[in-house]
Design an enzyme around this catalytic site. Structure first.
Site, short mmCIF file in Angstrom:
data_model
loop_
_atom_site.label_atom_id
_atom_site.label_comp_id
_atom_site.label_asym_id
_atom_site.label_seq_id
_atom_site.Cartn_x
_atom_site.Cartn_y
_atom_site.Cartn_z
N GLU A 1 7.00 -21.96 32.02
CA GLU A 1 6.04 -21.05 32.65
C GLU A 1 6.19 -21.10 34.16
OE1 GLU A 1 2.10 -20.80 29.82
OE2 GLU A 1 2.12 -22.37 31.34
N CYS A 2 6.38 -19.96 34.78
CA CYS A 2 6.44 -19.82 36.24
C CYS A 2 7.43 -20.82 36.83
CB CYS A 2 5.05 -19.98 36.83
SG CYS A 2 4.91 -19.30 38.50
#
Length: 437
Positions: A328-329
């Protein structure tokens, strides 16, 4: 009678976090059990809340979460003497198109739970007009009750008198006033507040802030005005969160720390086991895990260390040959081929995806995200709709792999940060908050 307050303001930067932490610690020092919540998708504040209260704090979000989920999350406050929910942005600020139970505004939570609002007002450059602002907020939405205000960054005793007299005329209680040159502040970072675990003297800093605020705010009056008729649900059920696997290898250190607390709690409540490891210590995922999850954080500040982590990168590549890996990210960036830092130096990442990102020319990407998966990712099959939040300053230089999802903003507009997939490896720029239509 319950005691609850939602701490909000007309805008960001007024001092909500500082006041929330100070009141939390001050009332804890009085022997009260204080339960904090964070309205909205901020990744960092719940860790500060936990440091101030000694109790885990979670996000509650009306755009991303249905009311049932929010009620299950706030049920943990039923054994507390005082509930303090920190708002985000301005009191009524949300998106134009409502989500699962609202627009994401802090006022949604106040109205839904029946929690009175304590406003933090910064009347810089104002005097009597500050009372007009407070009165406007008080009267803007039926079902949202303003209990009182704390004035922040007051310039002088005369300034305070002018504002207090105007508030009294408007029928608004002033519970305290903090001088402009108060020696209380928390370090800031490009994503907002520095992470709680990075502040070595955090406990001391919160204590100093609590003592200062206690000297300028009428705590007895705050406690009295916090009384409300809220009846928290009598349940220990955690909100439903589908875990990505049974044994989850979770990257967890200063570079990988943005995981919503309710997500981890939901995984564990569903029977999953979380197995932390540290890429910064050159550790790879445990071999007995069946999925690996790399959350967001600050990989750009540790890019050289990550790039030099030979054992970490080799172990992750071996893991990905037989089991799913998701980022994530920041975790997504580390799964990519390269990351260019703010000084223009390129650092070689794991290469499990072709993503190439750069912080040399910063551009903010911020907002809620609604994703419809075009391929499977750990815990969720193709076609599943997920709600999340994106906040980063990285620029995409290349995203050559097939998109993981069709991703839209809160108003339905398509965004280019679609995520990627290659084999068993997937990644997104948004942080998962909830499942939902």
């Amino acid at each position: 009678m319950a005691r609850c307050l939602l701490i909000s303001a007309p805008a960001s930067g007024a001092g909500k976090t500082t006041l929330t932490l100070a009141l939390s610690r001050a009332f804890r020092d009085r022997g009260l059990a204080v339960q904090c919540f964070k309205s909205g998708p901020d990744y960092i504040d719940p860790a500060f809340h936990a440091a101030a209260t000694g109790r885990a704090s979670v996000n509650i979000d009306s755009w991303a979460m249905p009311r049932e989920t929010i009620e299950k999350l706030v049920a943990r406050g039923r054994d507390a003497d005082l509930v303090l929910a920190e708002g985000s942005m301005g009191l009524f600020d949300g998106v134009a198109t409502p989500g699962q139970s609202g627009s994401g505004a802090s006022a949604d939570i106040a109205a839904m739970m029946g929690w009175p609002v304590l406003l933090v007002l910064d009347p810089a450059g104002q005097a009597q007009t500050a009372a007009a602002v407070a009165a406007g907020l008080r009267d803007f939405r039926k079902g949202v009750r303003i209990a009182g205000v704390v004035l922040n960054r007051i310039a002088s005793p005369r300034h305070e008198d002018l504002v207090r007299n105007a508030m009294e005329g408007a029928g608004i209680a002033v519970l305290g006033a903090l001088p402009r040159h108060a020696p209380i502040s928390l370090p800031e970072r490009h994503l907002g507040l520095v992470q709680a675990e990075e502040l070595g003297r955090l406990d001391e800093l919160i204590g100093e802030t609590a003592r200062f605020v206690s000297a300028h705010v009428d705590l007895d009056a705050v406690l009295h005005l916090s009384e409300c008729v809220w009846a928290p649900p009598n349940t220990n059920d955690a909100p439903r969160v589908t875990p990505p696997g049974q044994r989850i290898a979770l990257a967890r250190d200063a570079a990988f720390s943005f995981v919503y607390p309710h997500i981890l709690e939901g995984w564990r409540a569903a029977g999953a086991e979380v197995l932390p490891f540290s890429p910064l210590a050159d550790e790879g995922p445990r071999d007995d895990a069946d999925v690996c999850w790399l959350p967001g954080g600050y990989p750009e500040l540790h890019a050289a260390t990550i790039a030099a982590g030979g054992r970490f990168k080799a172990a992750l590549k071996t893991f990905a040959q037989t089991r799913p890996v998701h980022g994530e990210c920041g975790g997504y960036m580390v799964l990519g081929s390269g990351l260019t830092d703010a000084k223009g130096a390129r650092h070689k990442m794991t290469g499990l995806l072709g993503l190439e990102t750069s912080f040399e020319k910063r551009r903010m990407h911020l907002g809620y995200r609604l994703a419809e998966l075009a391929a499977d990712m750990p815990g969720h099959g193709s076609g599943r709709r997920l709600r999340g939040h994106e906040f980063h300053y990285a620029t995409i230089l290349a995203q050559p792999d097939p998109p993981l999802a069709t991703v839209r903003d809160a108003n339905g507009g398509k965004v280019s940060e679609t995520g990627s997939c290659r084999g068993r490896v997937t990644g997104t720029f948004f942080h998962l908050i909830a499942e939902g239509a």
